[in-house]
Design a protein around this motif. Sequence first.
Motif, PDB file in Angstrom:
ATOM      1  N   PRO A  98       0.648  -0.962  -0.089  1.00 32.13           N
ATOM      2  CA  PRO A  98      -0.130   0.049   0.012  1.00 32.13           C
ATOM      3  C   PRO A  98       0.976   1.213   0.060  1.00 32.13           C
ATOM      4  CG  PRO A  98      -0.797  -1.705   1.661  1.00 32.13           C
ATOM      5  CD  PRO A  98       0.328  -2.003   1.071  1.00 32.13           C
ATOM      6  N   ALA A  99       0.688   2.184  -1.087  1.00 34.59           N
ATOM      7  CA  ALA A  99       1.401   3.484  -0.908  1.00 34.59           C
ATOM      8  C   ALA A  99       1.284   4.342   0.391  1.00 34.59           C
ATOM      9  CB  ALA A  99       1.066   4.037  -2.157  1.00 34.59           C
ATOM     10  N   PRO A 100       2.357   4.949   0.873  1.00 37.93           N
ATOM     11  CA  PRO A 100       2.071   5.719   1.967  1.00 37.93           C
ATOM     12  C   PRO A 100       1.163   7.046   1.495  1.00 37.93           C
ATOM     13  CG  PRO A 100       4.341   5.135   1.501  1.00 37.93           C
ATOM     14  CD  PRO A 100       3.712   4.861   0.278  1.00 37.93           C
ATOM     15  N   LEU A 101       0.501   7.558   2.531  1.00 33.89           N
ATOM     16  CA  LEU A 101      -0.269   8.658   2.155  1.00 33.89           C
ATOM     17  C   LEU A 101       0.201   9.630   1.337  1.00 33.89           C
ATOM     18  CD1 LEU A 101      -3.123   9.720   2.588  1.00 33.89           C
ATOM     19  CD2 LEU A 101      -2.614  10.778   4.722  1.00 33.89           C
ATOM     20  N   GLU A 102       1.491  10.313   1.864  1.00 29.00           N
ATOM     21  CA  GLU A 102       2.445  11.247   1.056  1.00 29.00           C
ATOM     22  C   GLU A 102       2.357  10.719  -0.407  1.00 29.00           C
ATOM     23  OE1 GLU A 102       3.804  14.772   0.737  1.00 29.00           O
ATOM     24  OE2 GLU A 102       3.013  13.969   2.416  1.00 29.00           O
ATOM     25  N   ASP A 103       2.958   9.302  -0.786  1.00 24.97           N
ATOM     26  CA  ASP A 103       2.794   9.145  -2.271  1.00 24.97           C
ATOM     27  C   ASP A 103       1.607   9.217  -2.879  1.00 24.97           C
ATOM     28  OD1 ASP A 103       4.363   8.335  -4.225  1.00 24.97           O
ATOM     29  OD2 ASP A 103       3.699   6.003  -3.940  1.00 24.97           O
ATOM     30  N   GLN A 104       0.477   8.881  -2.240  1.00 26.15           N
ATOM     31  CA  GLN A 104      -1.023   9.032  -2.968  1.00 26.15           C
ATOM     32  C   GLN A 104      -1.108  10.388  -3.253  1.00 26.15           C
ATOM     33  OE1 GLN A 104      -4.176   7.288  -0.288  1.00 26.15           O
ATOM     34  NE2 GLN A 104      -2.521   5.767   0.557  1.00 26.15           N
ATOM     35  N   LYS A 105      -0.895  11.314  -2.148  1.00 27.43           N
ATOM     36  CA  LYS A 105      -0.985  12.862  -2.452  1.00 27.43           C
ATOM     37  C   LYS A 105      -0.293  13.273  -3.560  1.00 27.43           C
ATOM     38  CE  LYS A 105      -0.261  17.194  -0.166  1.00 27.43           C
ATOM     39  NZ  LYS A 105       0.154  17.848   1.034  1.00 27.43           N
ATOM     40  N   THR A 106       0.984  12.763  -3.716  1.00 24.95           N
ATOM     41  CA  THR A 106       1.994  13.299  -5.017  1.00 24.95           C
ATOM     42  C   THR A 106       1.214  12.888  -6.235  1.00 24.95           C
ATOM     43  OG1 THR A 106       3.830  13.153  -3.435  1.00 24.95           O
ATOM     44  CG2 THR A 106       4.015  12.960  -5.930  1.00 24.95           C
ATOM     45  N   PHE A 107       0.766  11.346  -6.193  1.00 21.74           N
ATOM     46  CA  PHE A 107       0.257  11.045  -7.581  1.00 21.74           C
ATOM     47  C   PHE A 107      -1.156  11.734  -7.566  1.00 21.74           C
ATOM     48  CE2 PHE A 107      -2.314   8.218 -10.155  1.00 21.74           C
ATOM     49  CZ  PHE A 107      -1.347   7.616 -10.717  1.00 21.74           C
ATOM     50  N   TRP A 108      -1.693  11.793  -6.753  1.00 18.05           N
ATOM     51  CA  TRP A 108      -3.391  12.440  -6.952  1.00 18.05           C
ATOM     52  C   TRP A 108      -2.965  13.972  -7.374  1.00 18.05           C
ATOM     53  CZ3 TRP A 108      -6.178  16.411  -5.111  1.00 18.05           C
ATOM     54  CH2 TRP A 108      -7.697  16.381  -5.106  1.00 18.05           C
ATOM     55  N   SER A 109      -2.027  14.587  -6.751  1.00 20.91           N
ATOM     56  CA  SER A 109      -1.847  15.860  -7.189  1.00 20.91           C
ATOM     57  C   SER A 109      -1.290  16.389  -8.436  1.00 20.91           C
ATOM     58  CB  SER A 109      -0.692  16.656  -5.948  1.00 20.91           C
ATOM     59  OG  SER A 109      -1.608  16.671  -4.778  1.00 20.91           O
ATOM     60  N   GLY A 129      -8.733  16.208   2.544  1.00 20.44           N
ATOM     61  CA  GLY A 129      -7.944  15.087   3.265  1.00 20.44           C
ATOM     62  C   GLY A 129      -6.496  15.328   3.064  1.00 20.44           C
ATOM     63  N   PHE A 130      -6.043  15.350   1.770  1.00 20.72           N
ATOM     64  CA  PHE A 130      -4.728  15.330   1.729  1.00 20.72           C
ATOM     65  C   PHE A 130      -3.871  16.720   2.253  1.00 20.72           C
ATOM     66  CE2 PHE A 130      -5.376  12.725  -2.199  1.00 20.72           C
ATOM     67  CZ  PHE A 130      -4.662  11.420  -1.571  1.00 20.72           C
ATOM     68  N   ARG A 131      -4.832  17.643   2.051  1.00 23.26           N
ATOM     69  CA  ARG A 131      -4.476  19.262   2.573  1.00 23.26           C
ATOM     70  C   ARG A 131      -4.160  19.107   4.083  1.00 23.26           C
ATOM     71  NH1 ARG A 131      -6.044  23.526   5.446  1.00 23.26           N
ATOM     72  NH2 ARG A 131      -8.146  22.646   5.832  1.00 23.26           N
ATOM     73  N   LEU A 132      -5.211  18.317   4.798  1.00 27.71           N
ATOM     74  CA  LEU A 132      -5.069  18.376   6.144  1.00 27.71           C
ATOM     75  C   LEU A 132      -4.064  17.328   6.716  1.00 27.71           C
ATOM     76  CD1 LEU A 132      -8.932  17.856   7.159  1.00 27.71           C
ATOM     77  CD2 LEU A 132      -7.586  19.980   7.788  1.00 27.71           C
ATOM     78  N   SER A 133      -3.671  16.285   5.921  1.00 30.14           N
ATOM     79  CA  SER A 133      -2.451  15.389   6.289  1.00 30.14           C
ATOM     80  C   SER A 133      -1.209  16.014   6.212  1.00 30.14           C
ATOM     81  CB  SER A 133      -2.540  14.379   5.317  1.00 30.14           C
ATOM     82  OG  SER A 133      -2.039  14.752   3.863  1.00 30.14           O
ATOM     83  N   ALA A 134      -1.206  17.332   5.489  1.00 28.77           N
ATOM     84  CA  ALA A 134       0.093  18.127   5.674  1.00 28.77           C
ATOM     85  C   ALA A 134       0.504  19.062   6.676  1.00 28.77           C
ATOM     86  CB  ALA A 134       0.215  18.821   3.916  1.00 28.77           C
ATOM     87  N   GLU A 135      -0.585  19.177   7.201  1.00 27.28           N
ATOM     88  CA  GLU A 135      -0.563  20.286   8.587  1.00 27.28           C
ATOM     89  C   GLU A 135      -0.065  19.663   9.672  1.00 27.28           C
ATOM     90  OE1 GLU A 135      -4.570  21.733   9.212  1.00 27.28           O
ATOM     91  OE2 GLU A 135      -4.601  23.017   7.399  1.00 27.28           O
TER      92      GLU A 135
END
Length: 205
Positions: free
Chosen positions: A148-159, A199-205
């Motif tokens: 499973p991709a870490p959330l940060e990697d998911q965020k990078t791909f999604w963004s 969700g991705f924005r909040l994960s960066a805070e």
Amino acid sequence: MASARPDRNQHAIAEEDRLRADFYNFLGLLLAAPPSELTLKQTAALLGDDTELGQAIRSLARVAKVTKPEAAEREFNALFIGVGRGELLPYASYYLTGFLNEKPLAQLRTDMAVRGITRAPNVFEPEDNIASLMEMMAGMITGRFGQPAPLEDQKTFWSRHIGPWAGHFFSDLEAAENSVLYASVGTAGRVFMEIEREGFRLSAE
């Protein structure tokens, strides 16, 4: 659609992530091909809560309940296939550059290769179509392409590949002249993209 090396391991992921992956897969299924009678029945049975996404799901279920497979196929073809082309072109390159097979597709193929994602052998359209991208996100969340991709990697791909244009596409799908069932798909997709963005924005805070 995307494919991967066979991975029979069942990865343990959080229930919230499992639900996210399920919804990405659901959107991918509806956007890849006209829904079968079984898919329409399953969609009609969906329940939603009082959140914005839940309300969109309830609306989609109501429309699916009165939609025949033949009508759904005609609608899908008018929207995405048409004579020469459909009403909408559901590709990242088109939405981001105005043309097909441009730089966004090349960037996606590079990121796919890094993650071990390949195009399924029976699929010939460009990989940056919305259905394939929904499926890729689901696979990254669940570990279909390895771990499973870490959330940060998911965020990078999604963004890079989804966030810049998918919301616009789903809004266009809501408003498309030929949309009936797919207007509700568009609403659900748009709301879900907004939830993911937040969700991705909040994960960066």
